[in-house]
Design a protein around this motif. Structure first.
Motif, PDB file in Angstrom:
ATOM      1  N   LEU A   1      -2.441   5.847   7.019  1.00 25.39           N
ATOM      2  CA  LEU A   1      -3.879   6.121   6.986  1.00 25.39           C
ATOM      3  C   LEU A   1      -4.675   4.928   7.519  1.00 25.39           C
ATOM      4  O   LEU A   1      -5.610   5.107   8.298  1.00 25.39           O
ATOM      5  CB  LEU A   1      -4.321   6.441   5.556  1.00 25.39           C
ATOM      6  CG  LEU A   1      -5.810   6.734   5.366  1.00 25.39           C
ATOM      7  CD1 LEU A   1      -6.204   8.006   6.108  1.00 25.39           C
ATOM      8  CD2 LEU A   1      -6.154   6.810   3.906  1.00 25.39           C
ATOM      9  N   PHE A   2      -4.283   3.707   7.131  1.00 27.88           N
ATOM     10  CA  PHE A   2      -4.951   2.508   7.649  1.00 27.88           C
ATOM     11  C   PHE A   2      -4.790   2.410   9.163  1.00 27.88           C
ATOM     12  O   PHE A   2      -5.703   2.002   9.870  1.00 27.88           O
ATOM     13  CB  PHE A   2      -4.406   1.252   6.989  1.00 27.88           C
ATOM     14  CG  PHE A   2      -4.768   1.102   5.534  1.00 27.88           C
ATOM     15  CD1 PHE A   2      -5.901   1.688   5.001  1.00 27.88           C
ATOM     16  CD2 PHE A   2      -3.963   0.358   4.694  1.00 27.88           C
ATOM     17  CE1 PHE A   2      -6.227   1.550   3.668  1.00 27.88           C
ATOM     18  CE2 PHE A   2      -4.272   0.204   3.362  1.00 27.88           C
ATOM     19  CZ  PHE A   2      -5.410   0.796   2.844  1.00 27.88           C
TER      20      PHE A   2
ATOM     21  N   GLU B   1       2.147   6.120   2.956  1.00 24.73           N
ATOM     22  CA  GLU B   1       1.044   7.050   3.247  1.00 24.73           C
ATOM     23  C   GLU B   1      -0.246   6.297   3.534  1.00 24.73           C
ATOM     24  O   GLU B   1      -0.964   6.602   4.490  1.00 24.73           O
ATOM     25  CB  GLU B   1       0.820   8.021   2.081  1.00 24.73           C
ATOM     26  CG  GLU B   1       1.985   8.931   1.803  1.00 24.73           C
ATOM     27  CD  GLU B   1       3.004   8.292   0.859  1.00 24.73           C
ATOM     28  OE1 GLU B   1       2.676   7.257   0.232  1.00 24.73           O
ATOM     29  OE2 GLU B   1       4.123   8.806   0.780  1.00 24.73           O
ATOM     30  N   ASP B   2      -0.547   5.307   2.703  1.00 25.54           N
ATOM     31  CA  ASP B   2      -1.768   4.526   2.916  1.00 25.54           C
ATOM     32  C   ASP B   2      -1.666   3.685   4.178  1.00 25.54           C
ATOM     33  O   ASP B   2      -2.662   3.472   4.877  1.00 25.54           O
ATOM     34  CB  ASP B   2      -2.047   3.625   1.718  1.00 25.54           C
ATOM     35  CG  ASP B   2      -2.482   4.418   0.494  1.00 25.54           C
ATOM     36  OD1 ASP B   2      -2.981   5.546   0.678  1.00 25.54           O
ATOM     37  OD2 ASP B   2      -2.331   3.889  -0.626  1.00 25.54           O
ATOM     38  N   PHE B   3      -0.474   3.168   4.485  1.00 26.84           N
ATOM     39  CA  PHE B   3      -0.296   2.366   5.683  1.00 26.84           C
ATOM     40  C   PHE B   3      -0.577   3.187   6.932  1.00 26.84           C
ATOM     41  O   PHE B   3      -1.264   2.729   7.848  1.00 26.84           O
ATOM     42  CB  PHE B   3       1.119   1.791   5.717  1.00 26.84           C
ATOM     43  CG  PHE B   3       1.345   0.795   6.810  1.00 26.84           C
ATOM     44  CD1 PHE B   3       0.817  -0.478   6.723  1.00 26.84           C
ATOM     45  CD2 PHE B   3       2.085   1.129   7.935  1.00 26.84           C
ATOM     46  CE1 PHE B   3       1.021  -1.405   7.722  1.00 26.84           C
ATOM     47  CE2 PHE B   3       2.295   0.211   8.927  1.00 26.84           C
ATOM     48  CZ  PHE B   3       1.759  -1.064   8.824  1.00 26.84           C
TER      49      PHE B   3
ATOM     50  N   LYS C   1      -4.369   4.975  11.236  1.00 26.17           N
ATOM     51  CA  LYS C   1      -5.189   6.018  11.851  1.00 26.17           C
ATOM     52  C   LYS C   1      -6.668   5.661  11.833  1.00 26.17           C
ATOM     53  O   LYS C   1      -7.401   5.970  12.773  1.00 26.17           O
ATOM     54  CB  LYS C   1      -4.972   7.348  11.133  1.00 26.17           C
ATOM     55  CG  LYS C   1      -3.652   8.001  11.443  1.00 26.17           C
ATOM     56  CD  LYS C   1      -3.525   9.331  10.726  1.00 26.17           C
ATOM     57  CE  LYS C   1      -2.194   9.971  11.010  1.00 26.17           C
ATOM     58  NZ  LYS C   1      -2.027  11.241  10.282  1.00 26.17           N
TER      59      LYS C   1
ATOM     60  N   SER D   1       0.809  -1.219   0.000  1.00 32.55           N
ATOM     61  CA  SER D   1       0.000   0.000   0.000  1.00 32.55           C
ATOM     62  C   SER D   1       0.841   1.266   0.000  1.00 32.55           C
ATOM     63  O   SER D   1       0.353   2.322  -0.378  1.00 32.55           O
ATOM     64  CB  SER D   1      -0.934   0.012   1.212  1.00 32.55           C
ATOM     65  OG  SER D   1      -0.182   0.067   2.399  1.00 32.55           O
ATOM     66  N   GLY D   2       2.072   1.199   0.439  1.00 34.18           N
ATOM     67  CA  GLY D   2       2.899   2.396   0.516  1.00 34.18           C
ATOM     68  C   GLY D   2       2.792   3.018   1.900  1.00 34.18           C
ATOM     69  O   GLY D   2       1.852   2.753   2.656  1.00 34.18           O
TER      70      GLY D   2
ATOM     71  N   ARG E   1      -8.048   0.260  10.770  1.00 35.21           N
ATOM     72  CA  ARG E   1      -8.312  -0.941   9.972  1.00 35.21           C
ATOM     73  C   ARG E   1      -7.296  -2.046  10.235  1.00 35.21           C
ATOM     74  O   ARG E   1      -7.564  -3.203   9.945  1.00 35.21           O
ATOM     75  CB  ARG E   1      -8.325  -0.595   8.493  1.00 35.21           C
ATOM     76  CG  ARG E   1      -9.500   0.266   8.125  1.00 35.21           C
ATOM     77  CD  ARG E   1      -9.627   0.440   6.655  1.00 35.21           C
ATOM     78  NE  ARG E   1     -10.795   1.255   6.354  1.00 35.21           N
ATOM     79  CZ  ARG E   1     -10.945   1.911   5.252  1.00 35.21           C
ATOM     80  NH1 ARG E   1     -10.010   1.868   4.324  1.00 35.21           N
ATOM     81  NH2 ARG E   1     -12.026   2.614   5.053  1.00 35.21           N
TER      82      ARG E   1
END
Length: 83
Positions: free
Chosen positions: A46-47, A42-44, A49, A39-40, A52
């Protein structure tokens, strides 16, 4: 069952439970790593936060704690046998 057979059964059960919890911990950590790689960063984050990944983190934490407790129990039983 005599005392010796019970001790052997407990040692085998403790070994199997320790092995299983170690496999679960390594699998959960590998899955977290794969999610992070796929996911990279940034997405990690975000997940994380959004919460998930919290079930996977709880599985990892619980299995590591179980593994450590089983290691301590094994060390205590070995020390008890020496006395």
């Amino acid at each position: 069952m005599n005392q010796r057979d019970r001790e052997i059964a407990r040692a085998v059960a403790r070994y199997l439970a320790q092995w299983l919890s170690g496999v679960v911990a390594v699998g959960a950590l590998a899955l977290l790593g794969l999610i992070g790689l796929m996911s990279g960063p940034e997405d990690f984050v975000l997940f994380l936060k959004l919460g998930r990944l919290s079930p996977l983190i709880m599985i990892f934490t619980g299995s590591v704690l179980a593994w450590l407790l089983l290691r301590v129990a094994g060390a205590r039983s070995e020390r008890h046998e020496e006395c």
